[in-house]
Design a protein around this motif. Structure first.
Motif, mmCIF file in Angstrom:
data_model
loop_
_atom_site.group_PDB
_atom_site.id
_atom_site.type_symbol
_atom_site.label_atom_id
_atom_site.label_comp_id
_atom_site.label_asym_id
_atom_site.label_seq_id
_atom_site.Cartn_x
_atom_site.Cartn_y
_atom_site.Cartn_z
ATOM 1 N N ASN A 1 24.216 -2.531 15.835
ATOM 2 C CA ASN A 1 24.921 -3.439 16.711
ATOM 3 C C ASN A 1 24.732 -4.862 16.254
ATOM 4 O O ASN A 1 23.678 -5.389 16.328
ATOM 5 C CB ASN A 1 24.350 -3.364 18.115
ATOM 6 C CG ASN A 1 24.548 -2.032 18.674
ATOM 7 O OD1 ASN A 1 25.205 -1.231 18.073
ATOM 8 N ND2 ASN A 1 24.007 -1.773 19.821
ATOM 9 N N ALA A 2 25.814 -5.474 15.850
ATOM 10 C CA ALA A 2 25.690 -6.881 15.544
ATOM 11 C C ALA A 2 26.334 -7.609 16.676
ATOM 12 O O ALA A 2 27.372 -7.277 17.118
ATOM 13 C CB ALA A 2 26.412 -7.204 14.263
ATOM 14 N N GLY B 1 22.284 -8.875 18.064
ATOM 15 C CA GLY B 1 21.988 -9.244 16.700
ATOM 16 C C GLY B 1 22.379 -10.681 16.484
ATOM 17 O O GLY B 1 22.806 -11.373 17.384
ATOM 18 N N PRO B 2 22.273 -11.140 15.273
ATOM 19 C CA PRO B 2 22.535 -12.535 14.998
ATOM 20 C C PRO B 2 23.994 -12.909 15.076
ATOM 21 O O PRO B 2 24.330 -14.070 15.155
ATOM 22 C CB PRO B 2 22.017 -12.710 13.562
ATOM 23 C CG PRO B 2 21.984 -11.333 13.005
ATOM 24 C CD PRO B 2 21.765 -10.422 14.145
ATOM 25 N N ALA B 3 24.872 -11.948 15.033
ATOM 26 C CA ALA B 3 26.295 -12.261 15.120
ATOM 27 C C ALA B 3 27.023 -11.089 15.686
ATOM 28 O O ALA B 3 26.588 -9.966 15.594
ATOM 29 C CB ALA B 3 26.839 -12.608 13.739
ATOM 30 N N SER B 4 28.163 -11.344 16.309
ATOM 31 C CA SER B 4 28.965 -10.259 16.823
ATOM 32 C C SER B 4 30.029 -9.928 15.814
ATOM 33 O O SER B 4 30.456 -10.754 15.043
ATOM 34 C CB SER B 4 29.612 -10.647 18.148
ATOM 35 O OG SER B 4 30.462 -11.736 17.958
ATOM 36 N N THR B 5 30.474 -8.676 15.810
ATOM 37 C CA THR B 5 31.456 -8.271 14.832
ATOM 38 C C THR B 5 32.656 -7.688 15.519
ATOM 39 O O THR B 5 32.579 -7.153 16.607
ATOM 40 C CB THR B 5 30.887 -7.198 13.893
ATOM 41 O OG1 THR B 5 30.536 -6.074 14.673
ATOM 42 C CG2 THR B 5 29.666 -7.691 13.168
ATOM 43 N N SER B 6 33.781 -7.761 14.830
ATOM 44 C CA SER B 6 34.982 -7.130 15.344
ATOM 45 C C SER B 6 35.033 -5.714 14.862
ATOM 46 O O SER B 6 34.410 -5.353 13.885
ATOM 47 C CB SER B 6 36.213 -7.880 14.837
ATOM 48 O OG SER B 6 36.222 -7.868 13.433
ATOM 49 N N ASN B 7 35.841 -4.888 15.528
ATOM 50 C CA ASN B 7 35.866 -3.497 15.131
ATOM 51 C C ASN B 7 36.845 -3.303 14.006
ATOM 52 O O ASN B 7 37.946 -2.937 14.258
ATOM 53 C CB ASN B 7 36.385 -2.565 16.210
ATOM 54 C CG ASN B 7 35.688 -2.726 17.457
ATOM 55 O OD1 ASN B 7 34.811 -3.512 17.545
ATOM 56 N ND2 ASN B 7 36.050 -1.994 18.436
ATOM 57 N N THR B 8 36.450 -3.546 12.828
ATOM 58 C CA THR B 8 37.324 -3.198 11.735
ATOM 59 C C THR B 8 36.591 -2.170 10.941
ATOM 60 O O THR B 8 35.420 -2.041 11.040
ATOM 61 C CB THR B 8 37.600 -4.411 10.861
ATOM 62 O OG1 THR B 8 36.393 -4.799 10.314
ATOM 63 C CG2 THR B 8 38.260 -5.504 11.635
ATOM 64 N N GLY B 9 37.144 -1.422 10.169
ATOM 65 C CA GLY B 9 36.312 -0.526 9.420
ATOM 66 C C GLY B 9 36.969 0.774 9.204
ATOM 67 O O GLY B 9 38.024 1.043 9.706
ATOM 68 N N ASN C 1 16.045 -12.938 21.746
ATOM 69 C CA ASN C 1 14.932 -12.681 20.839
ATOM 70 C C ASN C 1 15.363 -11.839 19.641
ATOM 71 O O ASN C 1 14.899 -12.065 18.516
ATOM 72 C CB ASN C 1 13.786 -11.998 21.597
ATOM 73 C CG ASN C 1 12.993 -12.976 22.457
ATOM 74 O OD1 ASN C 1 12.772 -14.120 22.063
ATOM 75 N ND2 ASN C 1 12.575 -12.531 23.638
ATOM 76 N N ALA C 2 16.240 -10.867 19.864
ATOM 77 C CA ALA C 2 16.738 -10.072 18.743
ATOM 78 C C ALA C 2 17.523 -10.944 17.772
ATOM 79 O O ALA C 2 17.340 -10.862 16.550
ATOM 80 C CB ALA C 2 17.611 -8.926 19.258
ATOM 81 N N ALA C 3 18.386 -11.798 18.310
ATOM 82 C CA ALA C 3 19.169 -12.678 17.452
ATOM 83 C C ALA C 3 18.275 -13.641 16.686
ATOM 84 O O ALA C 3 18.499 -13.910 15.503
ATOM 85 C CB ALA C 3 20.185 -13.446 18.302
ATOM 86 N N ALA C 4 17.244 -14.148 17.338
ATOM 87 C CA ALA C 4 16.342 -15.097 16.686
ATOM 88 C C ALA C 4 15.603 -14.474 15.512
ATOM 89 O O ALA C 4 15.270 -15.160 14.542
ATOM 90 C CB ALA C 4 15.341 -15.644 17.706
ATOM 91 N N VAL D 1 17.694 -9.197 13.953
ATOM 92 C CA VAL D 1 17.726 -7.737 14.020
ATOM 93 C C VAL D 1 18.698 -7.287 15.100
ATOM 94 O O VAL D 1 19.167 -8.087 15.909
ATOM 95 C CB VAL D 1 16.327 -7.145 14.305
ATOM 96 C CG1 VAL D 1 15.376 -7.444 13.164
ATOM 97 C CG2 VAL D 1 15.771 -7.662 15.629
ATOM 98 N N TYR D 2 18.975 -6.000 15.120
ATOM 99 C CA TYR D 2 19.886 -5.415 16.087
ATOM 100 C C TYR D 2 19.098 -4.625 17.122
ATOM 101 O O TYR D 2 18.269 -3.789 16.786
ATOM 102 C CB TYR D 2 20.876 -4.481 15.396
ATOM 103 C CG TYR D 2 21.719 -5.183 14.383
ATOM 104 C CD1 TYR D 2 22.822 -5.933 14.768
ATOM 105 C CD2 TYR D 2 21.408 -5.114 13.033
ATOM 106 C CE1 TYR D 2 23.591 -6.600 13.836
ATOM 107 C CE2 TYR D 2 22.166 -5.769 12.092
ATOM 108 C CZ TYR D 2 23.259 -6.508 12.496
ATOM 109 O OH TYR D 2 24.016 -7.166 11.581
#
Length: 536
Positions: free
Chosen positions: A221-222, A237-245, A417-420, A423-424
């Motif tokens: 999970n980002a 996580g440190p960034a959110s992602t779009s659902n591509t893939g 804290n996870a983003a800092a 990690v996910y």
């Protein structure tokens, strides 16, 4: 000497295969490889790849014949030394008897189609293995290649990663004839499809496909998706992602066949993945042999996990890439594969945002991590996560982690804290044990809160944990009930009372010992399954 020729992802044989085949007395390979090998002498015996053991037996029998009968040549998809047949041949005949000519693997080809490096990717085989390992790796890491197999393909992977925020890139029929139209940015003529909604099924041949469409199953999970419902998971996580893939899988199963010539034949499959034992063919990493005759063409599709789960992908999937598209480019690496483990663990409390010192102290965390044993490919629950310090530490050690927290501000704190720490962690807002029924089974569980519900929480977790449960408590009165719950679930129970004193300054440049609050730590470990009386 056994000559092993990797054919890459396409059916045409590489140039160096011709000379090897000209002197062959026995040729072992998939149907499409044998059909493409026009230089095989008429006198040579042929074995179509299928079950592995009969093919190895055929090779052994041939090697016992006079040398003038010719050499043994094995044709294998992709790179036969990467989740391929080289391992089985070396185990049976010795590495010194092998002359290996590698081809390009489906993993390398798929990433090349996308214009991405893969020295920072984690490669995991789900061929003939439990899919949960691949799923956990995908939840925890931003760039994963999954070699799939029957029952462990793009649909199954997508179903398990619906809430992950990842994109799946499904590469099918890599190396087969491409549809018209160049794939943008790839430099090759491949057909690329972006799926919106459920998407239409694409035909694909054996091999990997890549493309610029949207959608790929991601390994972890980002980004922070909201998880305010009682069972809502939120990727952290440190960034959110779009659902591509796109999802990718291994080629369809093995085609059976018989050996032509004087001996009876054995069948060997050239699938995509590694078989768990010598009884089945190794997962040759570039796809199924059988689809070469299906008329399908190389395809690379990006899909969301939900879209992947809704489709029948057929047998031509070569590999599935699971990506966090916000983090597919990493710094220059020295060591390939998963990132090295953290230089430190049991971090100081100041490394985490927390409320009123409501955080598992580092002395307790150190022993808890030792008993949890978080690792790559496993899933850990952190129940009553609070600040999420244990969850973050487990994620830093490579595990996929789900943190359950009953307060909304606690959930946000876990995310932060996870983003800092880069990690996910999947955050679930709700109270245990109610919310646990919707979560994937854990390998290990840490319980740091629970109040009066603690015995019921321990019971629910101990019944589902595959390996261990660790419980931290400040109240002496709760120890007996927790111990009973662990033992009743069939776990071997042990524990300690941790009471430490830390160095603290005093006026006059002197130091004293400042005692921390004592904490009981109990753990239960599932004993290994006994096999007495079971037929081996």
């Amino acid at each position: 000497m056994i000559t092993v020729v990797g054919t890459g992802t396409g059916a045409p044989l590489p140039p160096d295969a011709g000379a090897a085949l000209a002197g062959a007395g026995l040729v072992v390979g998939g149907r499409r490889h044998l059909a493409a090998a026009t230089t095989i002498p008429d006198t040579a015996e042929r074995v179509v790849l299928g079950p592995l053991t009969p093919a190895l037996d055929a090779i052994e029998q041939f090697l016992e014949k006079p040398a003038e009968r010719g050499r043994v040549v094995v044709l294998a998809s992709g790179d036969p030394g990467f989740f391929g047949i080289v391992r089985a041949l070396a185990e049976r005949f010795g590495a010194e008897r092998l002359d290996v000519h590698p081809g390009v693997s489906s993993v390398a080809t798929a990433f090349a189609r996308l214009g991405l490096t893969w020295d920072d990717a984690v490669v995991v085989s789900a061929h003939g293995r439990d899919l949960r390992t691949a799923v956990n790796v995908c939840r925890a890491h931003p760039k994963v290649a999954v070699l799939t197999g029957p029952g462990s393909g793009p649909a199954e992977l997508g179903a398990a990663l619906r809430s992950s925020g990842r994109v799946l890139v499904v590469a099918s029929a890599l190396g087969a004839g491409a549809d018209s139209g160049a794939d943008a940015g790839s430099g090759t003529s491949t057909s690329t499809s972006t799926s919106s909604g459920s998407g239409s099924e694409v035909a694909s041949d054996s091999g990997t496909a890549s493309g610029s469409g949207s959608g790929a199953v991601s390994a972890s999970n980002a980004g922070a998706t909201s998880g305010t419902g009682s069972t809502a998971g939120s990727g952290i996580g440190p960034a959110s992602t779009s659902n591509t893939g796109a999802t990718s899988g291994t080629g369809s199963g093995a085609s059976t066949g018989t050996r032509s010539g004087t001996d009876t034949g054995s069948a060997l499959s050239s699938g995509t993945g590694t078989a768990p034992d010598s009884g089945s063919a190794p997962h040759s990493d570039s796809g199924s042999d059988s689809v070469a005759h299906s008329g399908e063409r190389e395809r690379v599709e990006r899909v969301t996990p939900a879209e992947a789960a809704a489709r029948d992908w057929g047998p031509a999937v070569s590999v599935v890439l699971c990506l966090d598209e916000a983090r597919v480019l990493s710094p220059v690496r020295t060591v390939a594969g998963p990132p090295s483990g953290p230089g430190q663990w049991a971090l100081e409390e100041g490394e985490f945002t927390h409320r009123d010192s409501m955080i598992t102290k580092f002395e307790v965390r150190a022993l808890a991590l030792a008993r949890l044993g978080p690792r790559l490919g496993e899933h850990v629950w952190d129940i009553g996560a609070g600040s999420g310090s244990v969850a973050v530490e487990c994620a830093r050690l490579g595990a996929a982690v789900t943190a359950v927290e009953k307060t909304l501000d606690g959930v946000e704190r876990v995310r932060a804290n996870a983003a800092a720490h880069g990690v996910y962690v999947t955050a679930v807002h709700g109270a245990a044990p109610t919310v646990l029924s919707d979560l994937p089974d854990p390998d290990a569980v840490f319980i740091g809160g629970g109040g009066r519900e603690l015995p019921a929480i321990v019971t629910a977790c101990a019944r589902r944990a595959r390996r261990s449960v660790v419980v931290a408590m400040a109240a002496l009165d709760r120890v007996p009930a927790v111990r009973d719950a662990l033992v009743a679930a069939g776990l071997d129970c042990d524990g300690v009372l941790l009471q430490s004193s830390r160095l603290a300054p005093l006026p006059g440049d002197v130091t004293r010992l400042a005692a921390t609050n004592p904490v009981f730590l109990l753990w239960g470990v599932r004993p290994p399954a006994r096999d007495e009386g079971v037929a081996q």
